[in-house]
Design a protein around this motif. Structure first.
Motif, PDB file in Angstrom:
ATOM      1  N   ILE A 197       0.835  -1.205   0.000  1.00  0.00           N
ATOM      2  CA  ILE A 197       0.000   0.000   0.000  1.00  0.00           C
ATOM      3  C   ILE A 197       0.868   1.253   0.000  1.00  0.00           C
ATOM      4  O   ILE A 197       0.640   2.204  -0.761  1.00  0.00           O
ATOM      5  CB  ILE A 197      -0.948  -0.003   1.209  1.00  0.00           C
ATOM      6  N   THR A 222       2.401   1.720  -3.452  1.00  0.00           N
ATOM      7  CA  THR A 222       1.419   2.060  -4.479  1.00  0.00           C
ATOM      8  C   THR A 222       0.941   3.499  -4.330  1.00  0.00           C
ATOM      9  O   THR A 222       0.803   4.227  -5.325  1.00  0.00           O
ATOM     10  CB  THR A 222       0.213   1.104  -4.412  1.00  0.00           C
ATOM     11  N   GLU A 223       0.696   3.946  -3.109  1.00  0.00           N
ATOM     12  CA  GLU A 223       0.211   5.303  -2.888  1.00  0.00           C
ATOM     13  C   GLU A 223       1.318   6.345  -3.044  1.00  0.00           C
ATOM     14  O   GLU A 223       1.029   7.520  -3.270  1.00  0.00           O
ATOM     15  CB  GLU A 223      -0.422   5.411  -1.500  1.00  0.00           C
ATOM     16  N   ARG A 234       3.536   7.914  -1.023  1.00  0.00           N
ATOM     17  CA  ARG A 234       3.560   9.058  -0.115  1.00  0.00           C
ATOM     18  C   ARG A 234       4.762   8.944   0.813  1.00  0.00           C
ATOM     19  O   ARG A 234       5.296   7.869   1.034  1.00  0.00           O
ATOM     20  CB  ARG A 234       2.276   9.099   0.727  1.00  0.00           C
ATOM     21  N   SER A 264      -0.390   6.428   4.697  1.00  0.00           N
ATOM     22  CA  SER A 264      -1.703   7.076   4.709  1.00  0.00           C
ATOM     23  C   SER A 264      -2.582   6.490   5.811  1.00  0.00           C
ATOM     24  O   SER A 264      -2.315   5.403   6.322  1.00  0.00           O
ATOM     25  CB  SER A 264      -2.383   6.875   3.363  1.00  0.00           C
ATOM     26  N   VAL A 286      -7.274   0.780  -3.118  1.00  0.00           N
ATOM     27  CA  VAL A 286      -5.966   1.261  -3.558  1.00  0.00           C
ATOM     28  C   VAL A 286      -5.718   0.878  -5.014  1.00  0.00           C
ATOM     29  O   VAL A 286      -5.243   1.688  -5.819  1.00  0.00           O
ATOM     30  CB  VAL A 286      -4.855   0.692  -2.651  1.00  0.00           C
ATOM     31  N   GLU A 323      -7.904   2.966  -7.478  1.00  0.00           N
ATOM     32  CA  GLU A 323      -7.455   4.355  -7.569  1.00  0.00           C
ATOM     33  C   GLU A 323      -6.180   4.482  -8.388  1.00  0.00           C
ATOM     34  O   GLU A 323      -5.998   5.454  -9.117  1.00  0.00           O
ATOM     35  CB  GLU A 323      -7.232   4.928  -6.170  1.00  0.00           C
ATOM     36  N   HIS A 324      -5.307   3.488  -8.269  1.00  0.00           N
ATOM     37  CA  HIS A 324      -4.018   3.579  -8.967  1.00  0.00           C
ATOM     38  C   HIS A 324      -4.102   3.115 -10.415  1.00  0.00           C
ATOM     39  O   HIS A 324      -3.449   3.686 -11.290  1.00  0.00           O
ATOM     40  CB  HIS A 324      -2.976   2.743  -8.232  1.00  0.00           C
ATOM     41  N   HIS A 350       5.059   5.228 -10.978  1.00  0.00           N
ATOM     42  CA  HIS A 350       4.244   6.217 -10.274  1.00  0.00           C
ATOM     43  C   HIS A 350       3.767   7.305 -11.226  1.00  0.00           C
ATOM     44  O   HIS A 350       2.842   8.028 -10.928  1.00  0.00           O
ATOM     45  CB  HIS A 350       5.041   6.840  -9.129  1.00  0.00           C
TER      46      HIS A 350
END
Length: 387
Positions: free
Chosen positions: A51, A54-55, A57, A61, A100, A103-104, A377
């Motif tokens: 996660i 993939t996000e 950040r 999160s 997730v 969204e990706h 990304h």
């Protein structure tokens, strides 16, 4: 990644390995720590890092934190055999993973997996998320059948065996990293071999699992040999097409761990179906097979996705790679049978994890920017790397 999050992962992943040696202290028929050994590394650490990666950040999160907490709760409930909560928790975890993924990658149906224009690395990435969500959903059904309804009974399908399947999503994200750091669109043959590798790895493991359930010897040998050849092909492709980044040597070492895993798997199948098969005699081989898969191959991919924004961090160091091989190939298998080596394995592994997670240097923003591009990304640019 924040220092506190690194510390959390260090504690969880070190504890995971330590649980693999606690049978020296507490007999398995009293308390079996094998489930914690499996869950803490594969689902808790691997799923949360998936996660996080993939996000993309700097901090985990709120959704990632929720997954981490629920995954730990799932692991503890399965360990203590409190099965009622384990019917619900994996379904919530699966919804988080699917959220997730959608969204990706866009769309509940993973149509990009069948798109020839989609980068192989992104296919492996989405397949990793999809495999984890499906595995979590099916685990709820498996627990329901095994502990409550008893709709069907399969001798080969025990819960502990089924839970080992949570390692496959981690293997797929490691493959995603490998393919994302290869040059793209070099030759039609190269693109075809990448696509071929993706489908053989994914379908091959599924078919292999079905053959295990059926107890068919020759098909198991055939599929395992095909998977070994495919892994060797991926090693060749990465050697020829791998972009010259610092991670290349470390990831090449990771693929070699996978080659060892494939070879030991084939040998184990041949021995398991022999007339004089003795489970105790083949146990050392089985332990080596498991340790090289989890803490060799899978750890290599997890290390890169957890630190890709921090390079260069000297993962190519010969001392780091030597410590990795010493710990996984020698100390861990010996530690399963001899307590003193188990203690040394945990110390060596903790030291290795500390290097992988906390080793620092001057961050090269140019390298990080390019890695963000080739790691997918920025999907619009992920296929433009040809150097």
């Amino acid at each position: 990644m924040t220092t506190s999050l690194k510390t959390i992962f260090w504690i969880i992943m070190t504890t995971a390995l330590a649980c693999g040696f606690l049978h020296h202290i507490v007999a398995p028929d009293v308390i079996n720590f094998e489930r914690l050994h499996i869950f803490l590394f594969n689902l808790v650490s691997g799923g949360t890092l998936l996660i996080y990666f993939t996000e993309d950040r700097k901090k985990l999160s709120p959704r990632g934190v929720l997954f981490l907490v629920l995954a730990i709760l799932f692991a503890l409930c399965a360990f203590f055999q409190w099965y009622q909560p384990t019917l619900v928790i994996p379904l919530i975890l699966a919804l988080i993973i699917e959220k997730v993924r959608v969204e990706h990658f866009g769309g509940w149906l993973p149509m990009a997996l069948f798109d020839s224009n989609e980068a192989t690395s992104r296919k492996f990435h989405q397949a990793s998320l999809l495999c984890l969500s499906l595995g979590l959903t099916i685990s709820s059904i498996a627990i329901l059948n095994s502990q409550f309804t008893h709709w069907f009974s399969l001798e080969k399908l025990k819960l502990d065996t089924f839970f080992l399947g949570f390692s496959f999503p981690i293997s797929l994200i490691s493959m995603s990293v490998i393919f994302s750091l290869m040059k793209n669109h070099t030759t039609p043959t190269g693109d075809y071999l990448k696509e071929f590798s993706f489908w053989v790895i994914n379908l091959g493991v599924i078919v292999f699992f079905l053959f295990i359930l059926a107890g068919w010897f020759l098909p198991q040998v055939f599929i395992s040999v095909v998977l070994f050849i495919t892994v060797t092909l991926i090693l060749y492709l990465y050697y020829r097409l791998g972009i010259r980044l610092q991670q290349k040597t470390f990831l090449t070492s990771g693929i070699l761990f996978l080659v060892v895993t494939s070879i030991t798997g084939i040998i184990y199948i041949l021995l398991a179906f022999s007339q004089d098969y003795d489970p105790q005699r083949t146990l050392p081989l089985l332990r080596m097979h498991a340790f090289t898969a989890l803490y060799g191959w899978n750890l290599s991919g997890l290390a890169v996705i957890s630190r890709h924004g921090d390079f260069p961090i000297k993962l190519h160091s010969q001392k780091v790679i030597a410590l990795h091989w010493l710990t996984v190939l020698i100390l861990c298998p010996l530690g399963y049978f001899l307590p003193v080596f188990g203690a040394l394995a945990v110390i060596g592994y903790g030291w290795l994890l500390h290097i992988l997670l906390f080793n620092s240097g001057q961050v090269d923003t140019g390298v990080v920017t390019m890695e963000d591009r080739v790691l997918g990304h920025n999907p619009k640019q992920s296929d433009t790397v040809t150097r």
